[in-house]
Design a protein around this motif. Structure first.
Motif, mmCIF file in Angstrom:
data_model
loop_
_atom_site.group_PDB
_atom_site.id
_atom_site.type_symbol
_atom_site.label_atom_id
_atom_site.label_comp_id
_atom_site.label_asym_id
_atom_site.label_seq_id
_atom_site.Cartn_x
_atom_site.Cartn_y
_atom_site.Cartn_z
ATOM 1 N N LEU A 199 11.920 1.512 -57.555
ATOM 2 C CA LEU A 199 11.171 0.402 -56.951
ATOM 3 C C LEU A 199 10.687 -0.587 -58.006
ATOM 4 O O LEU A 199 10.727 -1.804 -57.789
ATOM 5 C CB LEU A 199 9.983 0.939 -56.161
ATOM 6 C CG LEU A 199 10.311 1.554 -54.809
ATOM 7 C CD1 LEU A 199 9.070 2.196 -54.206
ATOM 8 C CD2 LEU A 199 10.877 0.515 -53.877
ATOM 9 N N ILE A 200 10.248 -0.092 -59.146
ATOM 10 C CA ILE A 200 9.803 -0.985 -60.216
ATOM 11 C C ILE A 200 10.973 -1.815 -60.737
ATOM 12 O O ILE A 200 10.841 -3.034 -60.931
ATOM 13 C CB ILE A 200 9.129 -0.184 -61.345
ATOM 14 C CG1 ILE A 200 7.772 0.338 -60.866
ATOM 15 C CG2 ILE A 200 8.965 -1.022 -62.601
ATOM 16 C CD1 ILE A 200 7.105 1.298 -61.819
ATOM 17 N N LEU A 201 12.137 -1.190 -60.939
ATOM 18 C CA LEU A 201 13.310 -1.941 -61.405
ATOM 19 C C LEU A 201 13.743 -2.984 -60.375
ATOM 20 O O LEU A 201 14.090 -4.113 -60.737
ATOM 21 C CB LEU A 201 14.463 -0.986 -61.706
ATOM 22 C CG LEU A 201 14.353 -0.197 -63.001
ATOM 23 C CD1 LEU A 201 15.504 0.790 -63.116
ATOM 24 C CD2 LEU A 201 14.333 -1.127 -64.192
ATOM 25 N N PHE A 202 13.727 -2.616 -59.110
ATOM 26 C CA PHE A 202 14.078 -3.569 -58.060
ATOM 27 C C PHE A 202 13.130 -4.761 -58.084
ATOM 28 O O PHE A 202 13.554 -5.910 -58.002
ATOM 29 C CB PHE A 202 14.044 -2.867 -56.694
ATOM 30 C CG PHE A 202 14.324 -3.784 -55.548
ATOM 31 C CD1 PHE A 202 15.611 -4.215 -55.286
ATOM 32 C CD2 PHE A 202 13.298 -4.223 -54.724
ATOM 33 C CE1 PHE A 202 15.876 -5.067 -54.228
ATOM 34 C CE2 PHE A 202 13.542 -5.061 -53.669
ATOM 35 C CZ PHE A 202 14.832 -5.488 -53.410
ATOM 36 N N GLY A 203 11.841 -4.490 -58.219
ATOM 37 C CA GLY A 203 10.854 -5.568 -58.286
ATOM 38 C C GLY A 203 11.037 -6.452 -59.503
ATOM 39 O O GLY A 203 10.911 -7.675 -59.424
ATOM 40 N N VAL A 204 11.349 -5.853 -60.648
ATOM 41 C CA VAL A 204 11.552 -6.632 -61.876
ATOM 42 C C VAL A 204 12.766 -7.545 -61.726
ATOM 43 O O VAL A 204 12.720 -8.727 -62.104
ATOM 44 C CB VAL A 204 11.692 -5.697 -63.089
ATOM 45 C CG1 VAL A 204 12.242 -6.418 -64.297
ATOM 46 C CG2 VAL A 204 10.354 -5.055 -63.418
#
Length: 146
Positions: free
Chosen positions: A40-45
């Motif tokens: 989720l963090i990578l998707f958001g970044v």
């Protein structure tokens, strides 16, 4: 048959095991949670980076709504072309005919912009301005993401 003091066990209610605790979770659930959180963090970044890279497109679409002269329209088109091509390539196009060939607009609008470039009366009439605004909006939306 039954001796004195012998009792028959209760068979209708069998002995059940004790209840189990939901916490602490087994290590597999912690690993799954960490992997999902990282995803989720990578998707958001990546979404944030894409949104920031396309700030120029939002600014260009907002500036299309303003009133422009023919020189202003050509300046805006040149600034958009600078986002997709190297500066050396765009700066070599000295006349508006050369870099308007790369823009997907009607020939009569292209001719109007060429004729009114650097002229004292370089305002387009309202119908031409509306058509140019619509065609430039469509062209901007079709441009690839950078």
């Amino acid at each position: 048959m039954l001796e004195k003091g012998f009792s028959v066990p209760e068979l209708s209610v069998p002995a059940l095991p004790q209840g189990f605790s939901w916490f602490p979770l087994p290590p597999g659930w912690w690993v799954t949670g960490v992997v999902l959180l990282i995803a989720l963090i990578l998707f958001g970044v990546f979404r944030l980076a894409r949104w920031r890279r396309n700030a120029w497109r939002r600014e260009a679409l907002a500036s299309l709504q303003g009133a422009h002269s023919a020189d202003g329209w050509l300046e805006l088109i040149k600034r958009i072309l600078l986002m997709h091509q190297p500066r050396a390539t765009v700066s070599q196009t000295l006349s508006p005919e050369q870099f308007l060939q790369q823009v997907d607009i009607d020939n009569d609008l292209r001719q109007q912009l060429n004729e009114k470039y650097c002229q004292p009366d370089n305002q387009l009439d309202a119908s031409h301005t509306a058509r140019l605004r619509a065609q430039l909006t469509k062209w901007l939306e079709k441009l690839p993401y950078v």
